[in-house]
Design a protein around this motif. Structure first.
Motif, PDB file in Angstrom:
ATOM      1  N   TRP A   1      78.277 -18.942  61.930  1.00 15.49           N
ATOM      2  CA  TRP A   1      79.071 -19.212  63.132  1.00 15.49           C
ATOM      3  C   TRP A   1      80.444 -18.560  63.098  1.00 15.49           C
ATOM      4  N   GLU A   2      81.111 -18.585  61.957  1.00 15.39           N
ATOM      5  CA  GLU A   2      82.488 -18.123  61.867  1.00 15.39           C
ATOM      6  C   GLU A   2      82.543 -16.636  61.528  1.00 15.39           C
ATOM      7  N   GLY A   3      83.192 -15.872  62.392  1.00 10.38           N
ATOM      8  CA  GLY A   3      83.225 -14.419  62.241  1.00 10.38           C
ATOM      9  C   GLY A   3      83.907 -13.952  60.969  1.00 10.38           C
ATOM     10  N   HIS A   4      85.007 -14.610  60.568  1.00  8.28           N
ATOM     11  CA  HIS A   4      85.728 -14.115  59.388  1.00  8.28           C
ATOM     12  C   HIS A   4      84.998 -14.435  58.085  1.00  8.28           C
ATOM     13  N   LEU A   5      83.866 -15.158  58.173  1.00  4.25           N
ATOM     14  CA  LEU A   5      83.035 -15.384  56.985  1.00  4.25           C
ATOM     15  C   LEU A   5      81.865 -14.401  56.904  1.00  4.25           C
ATOM     16  N   HIS A   6      81.832 -13.445  57.827  1.00  3.80           N
ATOM     17  CA  HIS A   6      80.781 -12.431  57.786  1.00  3.80           C
ATOM     18  C   HIS A   6      81.161 -11.359  56.761  1.00  3.80           C
ATOM     19  N   LYS A   7      81.158 -11.779  55.524  1.00  3.92           N
ATOM     20  CA  LYS A   7      81.501 -10.910  54.401  1.00  3.92           C
ATOM     21  C   LYS A   7      80.396 -11.021  53.359  1.00  3.92           C
ATOM     22  N   PRO A   8      80.269 -10.009  52.480  1.00  6.87           N
ATOM     23  CA  PRO A   8      79.206 -10.066  51.457  1.00  6.87           C
ATOM     24  C   PRO A   8      79.235 -11.342  50.624  1.00  6.87           C
TER      25      PRO A   8
ATOM     26  N   THR B   1      84.530  -1.909  50.019  1.00  5.26           N
ATOM     27  CA  THR B   1      83.776  -1.661  51.253  1.00  5.26           C
ATOM     28  C   THR B   1      82.782  -0.517  51.083  1.00  5.26           C
ATOM     29  N   MET B   2      83.107   0.439  50.206  1.00  4.16           N
ATOM     30  CA  MET B   2      82.210   1.557  49.979  1.00  4.16           C
ATOM     31  C   MET B   2      81.011   1.149  49.126  1.00  4.16           C
ATOM     32  N   LEU B   3      81.238   0.266  48.145  1.00  6.14           N
ATOM     33  CA  LEU B   3      80.163  -0.163  47.259  1.00  6.14           C
ATOM     34  C   LEU B   3      79.315  -1.270  47.890  1.00  6.14           C
ATOM     35  N   MET B   4      79.971  -2.225  48.536  1.00  9.11           N
ATOM     36  CA  MET B   4      79.257  -3.362  49.126  1.00  9.11           C
ATOM     37  C   MET B   4      78.939  -3.075  50.590  1.00  9.11           C
ATOM     38  N   THR B   5      78.134  -2.048  50.798  1.00 10.44           N
ATOM     39  CA  THR B   5      77.703  -1.712  52.155  1.00 10.44           C
ATOM     40  C   THR B   5      76.679  -2.731  52.646  1.00 10.44           C
TER      41      THR B   5
ATOM     42  N   TYR C   1      80.174 -14.381  51.333  1.00 14.70           N
ATOM     43  CA  TYR C   1      79.677 -15.570  52.031  1.00 14.70           C
ATOM     44  C   TYR C   1      78.224 -15.409  52.464  1.00 14.70           C
ATOM     45  N   PHE C   2      77.804 -14.170  52.707  1.00 17.93           N
ATOM     46  CA  PHE C   2      76.389 -13.940  53.002  1.00 17.93           C
ATOM     47  C   PHE C   2      75.535 -14.306  51.782  1.00 17.93           C
ATOM     48  N   LEU C   3      75.992 -13.922  50.595  1.00 13.30           N
ATOM     49  CA  LEU C   3      75.289 -14.290  49.362  1.00 13.30           C
ATOM     50  C   LEU C   3      75.366 -15.796  49.126  1.00 13.30           C
ATOM     51  N   LEU C   4      76.503 -16.409  49.463  1.00 14.30           N
ATOM     52  CA  LEU C   4      76.651 -17.856  49.311  1.00 14.30           C
ATOM     53  C   LEU C   4      75.686 -18.609  50.227  1.00 14.30           C
ATOM     54  N   ALA C   5      75.491 -18.100  51.450  1.00 13.34           N
ATOM     55  CA  ALA C   5      74.548 -18.734  52.372  1.00 13.34           C
ATOM     56  C   ALA C   5      73.123 -18.649  51.829  1.00 13.34           C
ATOM     57  N   ASN C   6      72.757 -17.511  51.258  1.00 10.31           N
ATOM     58  CA  ASN C   6      71.435 -17.383  50.640  1.00 10.31           C
ATOM     59  C   ASN C   6      71.297 -18.321  49.441  1.00 10.31           C
ATOM     60  N   PHE C   7      72.363 -18.435  48.670  1.00 17.32           N
ATOM     61  CA  PHE C   7      72.352 -19.348  47.527  1.00 17.32           C
ATOM     62  C   PHE C   7      72.152 -20.792  47.984  1.00 17.32           C
ATOM     63  N   SER C   8      72.800 -21.162  49.089  1.00 10.03           N
ATOM     64  CA  SER C   8      72.636 -22.514  49.626  1.00 10.03           C
ATOM     65  C   SER C   8      71.207 -22.744  50.096  1.00 10.03           C
ATOM     66  N   LEU C   9      70.624 -21.723  50.727  1.00  7.32           N
ATOM     67  CA  LEU C   9      69.244 -21.858  51.203  1.00  7.32           C
ATOM     68  C   LEU C   9      68.271 -22.047  50.044  1.00  7.32           C
ATOM     69  N   VAL C  10      68.443 -21.273  48.988  1.00  6.68           N
ATOM     70  CA  VAL C  10      67.522 -21.393  47.852  1.00  6.68           C
ATOM     71  C   VAL C  10      67.716 -22.738  47.146  1.00  6.68           C
ATOM     72  N   GLU C  11      68.929 -23.269  47.150  1.00  8.29           N
ATOM     73  CA  GLU C  11      69.146 -24.587  46.551  1.00  8.29           C
ATOM     74  C   GLU C  11      68.476 -25.693  47.368  1.00  8.29           C
TER      75      GLU C  11
END
Length: 289
Positions: free
Chosen positions: A29-36, A111-115, A38-48
């Protein structure tokens, strides 16, 4: 006593679901959390969530209804998904550690590495590794012949309790499982240690104490989760003579199946200003509506 335990574990399970789904919602929902990170954190939460859901609902049903039976096929599926999601969670801790390494040790190249393509690969990798890794022991267990009494001395279908029911020689399979467990758990743990060795070296090179504290605060929550998760997993699956029955095993299993999943969202959110700010905005929006 079982009813009291039922209400306690139900409360913890519901809190786990609510906390992890809240993190996923905030990241989406929050735009400023659209970062690598937090995206990985969301996946981590889903797997938990999935990791906990594999075992806890059946345990709660057994406590409430006293129906402690489980079909052999359901038992095998429970073992497979528990192992798969556990392996995926371990791998997510590795990729999250890599993200922190790039952010702190190579900030100008972040930003170049975490595309977007790289982040998607880092997010998909743990899922693939988890499902593939769990397939070998699950398929092997499915070929075993089991003897009576068909009583599993545990609250879910874990590896060692299942082997105790087998009528066959399981030494070769136990060796294979030990190799997989050691390789996955210690491999992931050593990769995380390598990441943090570089991170700590970079932090110590920061000239100001304030800068060092700020840099380390971004890693403290991840490092705490790593130590808790790996400590329990190492005790359970790669200690010497892990196949021997210990009553303490059940207590440790309760810890990493029920307690740790409810602690992790608190560890991440309470130390993260961006997540707390996103939560404040979400609550304000809901109250305004």
């Amino acid at each position: 006593m079982e009813i009291l335990i039922f209400f306690l574990f139900t409360s913890m399970y519901m809190l786990t679901l609510a906390a992890h789904f809240l993190i996923i919602t905030l990241v989406l929902w929050e735009g400023h959390l659209h970062k690598p990170m937090y995206f990985l954190l969301a996946n981590f939460s889903l797997v938990e969530v999935l990791y906990t859901t594999v075992t806890v609902p059946k345990m709660l049903d057994a406590l409430l209804t006293r129906n402690k039976e489980i079909y052999s096929s359901s038992c095998l599926l429970q073992f497979y998904f528990f192992f798969a999601f556990g392996a995926a969670e371990n791998c997510f801790l590795v990729v999250m550690g890599y993200d922190r390494y790039v952010a702190i040790c190579r900030p100008l190249h972040y930003t170049m590495l975490m595309t977007k393509r790289m982040v998607m690969g880092l997010a998909c990798g743990p899922w693939v590794v988890g499902f593939i890794t769990a397939a070998c022991p699950a398929l092997w267990i499915s070929t075993l012949n089991f003897c009576f009494p068909n009583y599993i001395d545990h609250f879910f279908c874990d590896y060692s309790p299942l082997l105790k029911l087998s009528c066959e020689d399981t030494s070769s399979g136990e060796f294979t499982f030990s190799v997989i467990s050691w390789s996955l758990t210690l491999g992931c743990f050593f990769l995380i240690l390598i990441s943090y060795a570089f991170i700590i070296r970079s932090i110590l090179q920061i000239p100001t104490v304030e800068g060092q504290n700020k840099a380390f605060s971004t890693c403290a929550s991840h490092l705490t989760v790593v130590l808790i998760f790996n400590g329990t997993i190492i005790f359970m699956y790669i200690r010497p003579n892990s196949h021997v029955r210990f009553t303490l095993d059940k207590v440790v299993s309760i810890f990493y199946c029920v307690v740790t999943p409810v602690m992790n969202p608190m560890i991440y959110c309470l130390r993260n200003k961006e997540v707390k700010e996103a939560l404040r905005k979400l609550l304000q929006t809901r109250m305004t509506v």
